[in-house]
Design a protein around this motif. Sequence first.
Motif, PDB file in Angstrom:
ATOM      1  N   TYR A 235       0.808  -0.942  -0.092  1.00 39.73           N
ATOM      2  CA  TYR A 235      -0.058  -0.101  -0.093  1.00 39.73           C
ATOM      3  C   TYR A 235       0.764   1.206  -0.046  1.00 39.73           C
ATOM      4  O   TYR A 235       0.908   2.018  -0.860  1.00 39.73           O
ATOM      5  CB  TYR A 235      -0.971  -0.098   1.202  1.00 39.73           C
ATOM      6  CG  TYR A 235      -1.721   1.343   1.528  1.00 39.73           C
ATOM      7  CD1 TYR A 235      -3.148   1.060   1.016  1.00 39.73           C
ATOM      8  CD2 TYR A 235      -1.722   2.227   2.122  1.00 39.73           C
ATOM      9  CE1 TYR A 235      -4.039   2.174   1.113  1.00 39.73           C
ATOM     10  CE2 TYR A 235      -2.030   3.269   2.150  1.00 39.73           C
ATOM     11  CZ  TYR A 235      -3.818   3.209   1.679  1.00 39.73           C
ATOM     12  OH  TYR A 235      -4.591   4.290   1.924  1.00 39.73           O
ATOM     13  N   ARG A 238       2.378   1.656  -3.264  1.00 41.25           N
ATOM     14  CA  ARG A 238       1.743   2.111  -4.334  1.00 41.25           C
ATOM     15  C   ARG A 238       1.376   3.616  -4.116  1.00 41.25           C
ATOM     16  O   ARG A 238       1.111   4.250  -5.231  1.00 41.25           O
ATOM     17  CB  ARG A 238       0.479   1.427  -4.281  1.00 41.25           C
ATOM     18  CG  ARG A 238      -0.898   1.587  -5.255  1.00 41.25           C
ATOM     19  CD  ARG A 238      -1.698   0.589  -5.427  1.00 41.25           C
ATOM     20  NE  ARG A 238      -2.560   0.351  -4.121  1.00 41.25           N
ATOM     21  CZ  ARG A 238      -3.451   0.816  -3.982  1.00 41.25           C
ATOM     22  NH1 ARG A 238      -4.276   1.735  -4.881  1.00 41.25           N
ATOM     23  NH2 ARG A 238      -4.535   0.542  -2.772  1.00 41.25           N
ATOM     24  N   LEU A 239       1.196   4.037  -2.820  1.00 43.50           N
ATOM     25  CA  LEU A 239       0.725   5.402  -3.016  1.00 43.50           C
ATOM     26  C   LEU A 239       1.898   6.553  -2.780  1.00 43.50           C
ATOM     27  O   LEU A 239       1.610   7.612  -3.083  1.00 43.50           O
ATOM     28  CB  LEU A 239      -0.283   5.846  -1.667  1.00 43.50           C
ATOM     29  CG  LEU A 239      -1.704   5.880  -2.073  1.00 43.50           C
ATOM     30  CD1 LEU A 239      -2.302   4.572  -2.417  1.00 43.50           C
ATOM     31  CD2 LEU A 239      -2.357   6.230  -0.639  1.00 43.50           C
ATOM     32  N   GLY A 240       3.033   5.811  -2.366  1.00 43.87           N
ATOM     33  CA  GLY A 240       4.247   7.004  -1.968  1.00 43.87           C
ATOM     34  C   GLY A 240       4.072   7.509  -0.895  1.00 43.87           C
ATOM     35  O   GLY A 240       4.791   8.424  -0.468  1.00 43.87           O
ATOM     36  N   GLN A 241       2.968   6.918   0.032  1.00 42.72           N
ATOM     37  CA  GLN A 241       2.968   7.738   1.297  1.00 42.72           C
ATOM     38  C   GLN A 241       2.310   6.709   2.223  1.00 42.72           C
ATOM     39  O   GLN A 241       1.634   5.775   1.953  1.00 42.72           O
ATOM     40  CB  GLN A 241       2.124   8.957   1.159  1.00 42.72           C
ATOM     41  CG  GLN A 241       0.581   8.569   1.102  1.00 42.72           C
ATOM     42  CD  GLN A 241      -0.272   9.751   1.406  1.00 42.72           C
ATOM     43  OE1 GLN A 241       0.226  10.956   1.074  1.00 42.72           O
ATOM     44  NE2 GLN A 241      -1.386   9.528   2.063  1.00 42.72           N
TER      45      GLN A 241
ATOM     46  N   ALA B  75      -6.915   5.959  -0.307  1.00 40.11           N
ATOM     47  CA  ALA B  75      -6.308   5.708  -1.488  1.00 40.11           C
ATOM     48  C   ALA B  75      -7.212   5.889  -2.555  1.00 40.11           C
ATOM     49  O   ALA B  75      -6.763   5.792  -4.060  1.00 40.11           O
ATOM     50  CB  ALA B  75      -5.895   4.214  -1.495  1.00 40.11           C
ATOM     51  N   ASN B  78      -6.408   8.059  -5.857  1.00 40.71           N
ATOM     52  CA  ASN B  78      -5.424   7.420  -6.549  1.00 40.71           C
ATOM     53  C   ASN B  78      -5.977   6.673  -7.649  1.00 40.71           C
ATOM     54  O   ASN B  78      -5.617   6.799  -8.802  1.00 40.71           O
ATOM     55  CB  ASN B  78      -4.339   6.910  -5.639  1.00 40.71           C
ATOM     56  CG  ASN B  78      -3.378   7.672  -5.135  1.00 40.71           C
ATOM     57  OD1 ASN B  78      -3.652   8.776  -4.376  1.00 40.71           O
ATOM     58  ND2 ASN B  78      -2.093   7.411  -5.336  1.00 40.71           N
ATOM     59  N   GLU B  82      -6.083   6.683 -11.577  1.00 40.78           N
ATOM     60  CA  GLU B  82      -5.257   5.491 -12.358  1.00 40.78           C
ATOM     61  C   GLU B  82      -6.347   4.809 -13.247  1.00 40.78           C
ATOM     62  O   GLU B  82      -5.944   4.585 -14.454  1.00 40.78           O
ATOM     63  CB  GLU B  82      -4.765   4.517 -11.394  1.00 40.78           C
ATOM     64  CG  GLU B  82      -3.403   4.870 -11.082  1.00 40.78           C
ATOM     65  CD  GLU B  82      -2.778   4.233  -9.875  1.00 40.78           C
ATOM     66  OE1 GLU B  82      -3.280   3.097  -9.718  1.00 40.78           O
ATOM     67  OE2 GLU B  82      -1.590   4.447  -9.309  1.00 40.78           O
ATOM     68  N   GLU B 100       0.954  14.226  -1.020  1.00 39.52           N
ATOM     69  CA  GLU B 100       2.112  13.507  -1.661  1.00 39.52           C
ATOM     70  C   GLU B 100       1.488  12.218  -2.250  1.00 39.52           C
ATOM     71  O   GLU B 100       1.852  11.736  -3.046  1.00 39.52           O
ATOM     72  CB  GLU B 100       2.964  13.119  -0.497  1.00 39.52           C
ATOM     73  CG  GLU B 100       3.757  14.061   0.083  1.00 39.52           C
ATOM     74  CD  GLU B 100       4.784  14.875  -0.950  1.00 39.52           C
ATOM     75  OE1 GLU B 100       5.079  14.130  -1.817  1.00 39.52           O
ATOM     76  OE2 GLU B 100       5.291  15.879  -0.855  1.00 39.52           O
ATOM     77  N   GLY B 101       0.394  11.794  -1.597  1.00 38.85           N
ATOM     78  CA  GLY B 101      -0.177  10.450  -2.287  1.00 38.85           C
ATOM     79  C   GLY B 101      -0.550  10.517  -3.539  1.00 38.85           C
ATOM     80  O   GLY B 101      -0.254   9.763  -4.532  1.00 38.85           O
ATOM     81  N   ILE B 102      -1.483  11.780  -3.820  1.00 41.09           N
ATOM     82  CA  ILE B 102      -2.181  11.958  -5.021  1.00 41.09           C
ATOM     83  C   ILE B 102      -0.838  12.274  -6.201  1.00 41.09           C
ATOM     84  O   ILE B 102      -1.201  11.813  -7.396  1.00 41.09           O
ATOM     85  CB  ILE B 102      -3.338  13.032  -5.225  1.00 41.09           C
ATOM     86  CG1 ILE B 102      -4.034  12.757  -6.222  1.00 41.09           C
ATOM     87  CG2 ILE B 102      -2.653  14.284  -5.010  1.00 41.09           C
ATOM     88  CD1 ILE B 102      -4.924  11.722  -6.430  1.00 41.09           C
ATOM     89  N   THR B 104       1.934  10.727  -6.597  1.00 43.58           N
ATOM     90  CA  THR B 104       2.270   9.716  -7.333  1.00 43.58           C
ATOM     91  C   THR B 104       1.403   9.381  -8.773  1.00 43.58           C
ATOM     92  O   THR B 104       1.983   9.056  -9.747  1.00 43.58           O
ATOM     93  CB  THR B 104       2.095   8.603  -6.319  1.00 43.58           C
ATOM     94  OG1 THR B 104       2.646   9.190  -5.156  1.00 43.58           O
ATOM     95  CG2 THR B 104       2.761   7.303  -6.947  1.00 43.58           C
ATOM     96  N   ALA B 105       0.100   9.548  -8.696  1.00 47.15           N
ATOM     97  CA  ALA B 105      -0.706   9.167  -9.716  1.00 47.15           C
ATOM     98  C   ALA B 105      -0.606  10.069 -10.495  1.00 47.15           C
ATOM     99  O   ALA B 105      -0.830   9.948 -11.906  1.00 47.15           O
ATOM    100  CB  ALA B 105      -2.327   8.685  -9.091  1.00 47.15           C
TER     101      ALA B 105
END
Lengths: 342, 331
Positions: A235, A238-241, B75, B78, B82, B100-102, B104-105
Amino acid sequence: MSPPPIPSRWKALLLRHESILLLVLILECMYFSSVGRRFASADNASDILRHSVEIGLIALVLTPIILTGGIDLSLGSLLGLCAVVFGTLWRDAGLSIELAALCTLGVGGLAGALNAGLIAGLKLPPLIVTLGTYSLFRGLAEAMTRGVDTFTHFPESFLFIGQESVLGIPAQAPLFVLVALAVWLLVHRTTFGRALQAIGFSPEGARYAGIPVSRRIAAVYIMAGVVAALAALTYTARLGQAKADAGTGYELLAITAVVLGGTSIFGGKGSVPGTLLGVATLAVLSNGLVHARQPREVAGMLTGALLLLALSSSVLPKMFAAWRARRHTQRSAIDPAITEDT
Amino acid sequence: MKTILLFLLTASLSLASGCNRSSGPAAGAERVTIALMPKSKGNAYFISCRTGAERAARELGADLIFDGPTDPDPARQNEIVENWITLGVDAIAVACENKEGISTALRKAQARGIKVLTYDSDAASDARSFFVNQASPVGIAHTLMDEAARLCNSEGEFAIITASLTAANMNEWQKHIEARRATSYPNMKMVALRPCDDLKDRAQSEATQLLAAHPNLKLIMAICSPAVPGAAEAVKQAGKAGRVQVIGLGLPSENRRYVKEGVTESVILWKTEDLGYLTIQAAHALATGKLTPGMSTFKAGALGEFEIQGDEILLGKPFIFNKENIDQFDF
């Protein structure tokens, strides 16, 4: 009096829960391919697989737990805790990614052992114990980060596992296949798996049959903890966080997949291929609706409807057969001539 | 049994992958598809953005996809992005929940040639081409101070209620408010600055104390959203409605009652519909090559010219909601 007609092997195969579910899955795929231009593409298959790895992992290890008549509500929260632990070990404690990952798996195992100790050792009900650890693990994760601290900027080599593909296959897929294979072997091909089934049918009976019930139950909860930690790693990659809210609600999605796959919530009956089909059915539904340009809230409604339909479809044929048999005996009781005809 | 299952599975998979080759990139499809994501789908703020976005899409003849998370899974944004990448949309605009999380996508989308921009709340700056910024600190500060001066005839005492004395954005606003006061309204005097911890009841008790301590107070300016109804309630209970004005930065829905009762004079925020409209106009221009980095202005259909600062498109001056217009807005 002639016995009611024996269903043919073919019919029995068709009426198996997994076959019905597979049919639903194929129908889903056919429908979404017809309405979504890019649904039936290798890219999308890869998306579906990538997005279902974490829920898939949790559903896989939840299968043996539910098979014993237990439940684990804490796995989504544990995923969040493990993500935060991993981030802390790597960024703040300065451990290498490999070592941090290994320690995270250990923490997952320990958390699983806590569940195991309370359930198998103190004989407390799994629903209550894991409801407690559900809050405890999420609370710990939030306390460690004050709810806002986010771990990012992981090295490329680690993010590769979550985001890249090898030969068109998502990098985390082999890991998932490996766990699936291991759980399948364990549940369907070992005495360990048979013991779990026996415990699910009747814990007392299993004890009299000489099965070390407590140890078997403890083992499945610890295993679930370790695999939840593994899911936290994929996880995060996949998210990088890594953040305290990781994996929110995953336990319910996983339980839905397991039950959809035909595992009885009362224990004693269950199948790993069924769980995989359940995960796939839900993942395809969620993904396909985006391609069909349907709003997401439809996914929630359809998931619920699908679950109820799948549950009743496995019961209805049996009830129908029983009804026919009863009618047959009634009719033959009234008119003996029918018995001679048939 | 298992072999049949396996056979069916491989058959359906090969069927699926067979189909995809024939349907590569859509040839000659001129309609631009823009995907717009809110932070969460049920939020009235974003539903109002959507109204503006749909108007822009209609005017441009573009296809609009509006979708976003309905569950608390972080998640999910993201995953939807995707899916949009695979779907092959032309442009993606996101109000980011997890910076940060978003990102990536979004970087992945950019790598596939999809134009990406953010609105409302930004991603990492390398993960998008532009950020449609709904409010610059200067714009907010000047609108607040100008409105205060208008209500007080540019003279007299006023007080500010803020969230906390350490909140970075509010300190920034307050700095610009003070600068505007010093240059344009020297006869106005700020007599107090009080924190309310972003709590409505704390704001109410602070406002009550302010009213008692400063009998000549003409106006309370609340610069965090819970403080606006909080201050209004204090003024109302003190029976000073009309003599002490309340203005602030907040949602029209939270303040409608006080505005209609004449306690709160004006509520300041941006027009969320315009935010949605501008975002879609910018996304369309970006996808068709009409908007490129380095430009200093952007013409967005019916709304006219907008200023671009670096990689941020500015929605411009905030909007003032008052008794006359507040019923037209439902967020």
